[in-house]
Design an enzyme around this catalytic site. Structure first.
Site, PDB file in Angstrom:
ATOM      1  N   SER A  55      85.562  43.959 150.567  1.00 23.66           N
ATOM      2  CA  SER A  55      86.174  42.647 150.362  1.00 23.66           C
ATOM      3  C   SER A  55      85.447  41.914 149.241  1.00 23.66           C
ATOM      4  CB  SER A  55      86.134  41.854 151.674  1.00 23.66           C
ATOM      5  OG  SER A  55      86.932  40.702 151.584  1.00 23.66           O
ATOM      6  N   ASN A  56      85.590  40.605 149.164  1.00 21.86           N
ATOM      7  CA  ASN A  56      84.905  39.815 148.134  1.00 21.86           C
ATOM      8  C   ASN A  56      84.592  38.434 148.690  1.00 21.86           C
ATOM      9  OD1 ASN A  56      87.209  37.926 147.470  1.00 21.86           O
ATOM     10  ND2 ASN A  56      88.173  39.900 147.012  1.00 21.86           N
ATOM     11  N   HIS A  57      83.942  37.605 147.868  1.00 20.52           N
ATOM     12  CA  HIS A  57      83.442  36.306 148.342  1.00 20.52           C
ATOM     13  C   HIS A  57      84.438  35.152 148.271  1.00 20.52           C
ATOM     14  CE1 HIS A  57      79.402  37.524 149.205  1.00 20.52           C
ATOM     15  NE2 HIS A  57      79.241  38.057 148.006  1.00 20.52           N
ATOM     16  N   SER A  58      85.722  35.411 148.023  1.00 17.71           N
ATOM     17  CA  SER A  58      86.680  34.308 147.948  1.00 17.71           C
ATOM     18  C   SER A  58      86.681  33.506 149.254  1.00 17.71           C
ATOM     19  CB  SER A  58      88.090  34.863 147.686  1.00 17.71           C
ATOM     20  OG  SER A  58      89.036  33.822 147.829  1.00 17.71           O
ATOM     21  N   ALA A  83      92.205  36.425 145.834  1.00 17.75           N
ATOM     22  CA  ALA A  83      91.344  37.406 145.167  1.00 17.75           C
ATOM     23  C   ALA A  83      91.664  38.749 145.816  1.00 17.75           C
ATOM     24  CB  ALA A  83      89.883  37.033 145.354  1.00 17.75           C
TER      25      ALA A  83
END
Ligand code: CTP
Ligand code: CA
Length: 235
Positions: free
Chosen positions: A33-36, A100
């Site tokens: 995943s990502n930090h959005s 994102a």
């Protein structure tokens, strides 16, 4: 225009917005995943609802309350976000891709928990590309010859305008909101953001620069610019 439509210029319009990260499973207990944080997408949804629109918010996993008057569709993966977005896009006047989206997913998520191999110091994961949600929606819109007006985002750490213009053209967007995420306190996870707005060829030559400000305020400006671009308004 009467007083009511001045306060609620989006009355009668349907706006769909993607927000947050996507989560791509590797096995039953792990994901990519990502930090959005979802803050910008949720701020857009709140602003659109305040301006009178019917709002569909397609959200990846975030820990934010649903804004008042907004219909929220929760998804996890890019493929689920793609499906929900395509289902809604044909019916909306403005589609805003603020999520994102993970560019890649595991080609074959493991059915059982991946075990650590004592004899190996490395693990190779094979990833495959996810569909480009906003590009597909813009393409389908062009094929159908009508709605929605499509707004994308571009978060860049260098060459902001060049990369954003390239995305605007390549994805056939009507408008793009470009964020420089290299400056501290702005963008990912932050409450404030600045943006450069760009439009497809011929419109708003040179773009418009919005200074650092709370995401709630920036969101309202973005929705207002998009509304200003809709040439035909329903009665
Ligand atoms: N986007 C999308 N589907 C994807 C990837 C991106 O809809 N699979 C949308 C985002 O929501 C955003 C815009 O495309 O509105 C730009 O996202 P970005 O990640 O900056 O674009 P990419 O084409 O993935 O380029 P990059 O290599 O910079 O990640
Ligand atoms: Ca990307």
């Amino acid at each position: 225009q009467d007083a009511a439509t001045q306060d609620t210029p989006a009355l009668g319009l349907h706006i769909a917005i993607t927000a947050g990260p996507t989560r791509e499973p590797l096995d039953p207990v792990r994901y990519l995943s990502n930090h959005s944080s979802g803050k910008m997408g949720f701020a857009l949804a709140a602003a659109a609802a305040e301006l009178g629109a019917r709002v569909s918010l397609i959200s990846g996993p975030v820990s934010l309350p649903t804004p008042d008057g907004v219909e929220r569709i929760d998804v996890e993966t890019a493929l689920q976000m793609h499906e929900a977005s395509r289902r809604l896009a044909g019916d909306c006047d403005i589609f805003i891709g603020c999520a994102a989206v993970a560019d890649y997913r595991a080609e074959a998520p493991a059915e059982h928990k991946i075990k650590k191999v004592e004899s190996e110091d490395a693990l190779t994961l094979r990833l495959v590309k996810n569909p480009d949600i906003i590009a597909d929606i813009a393409n389908e819109r062009d094929a159908a010859g009508g709605r929605p007006f499509v707004v994308g985002f571009a978060a860049e750490t260098r060459d902001l305008e060049a990369y954003a213009r390239d995305k605007l053209t390549r994805k056939r967007l009507d408008m793009i909101v470009a964020n420089d995420v290299s400056s501290a306190g702005l963008g990912f996870g932050a409450d404030d953001n600045a943006a450069l707005l760009l439009w497809r060829d011929g419109e708003g030559e040179g773009g418009e620069s919005l200074p650092p400000q709370p995401k709630t305020q920036l969101a309202r400006a973005v929705i207002e610019r998009a509304l200003g671009c809709l040439s035909v308004r329903p009665v």
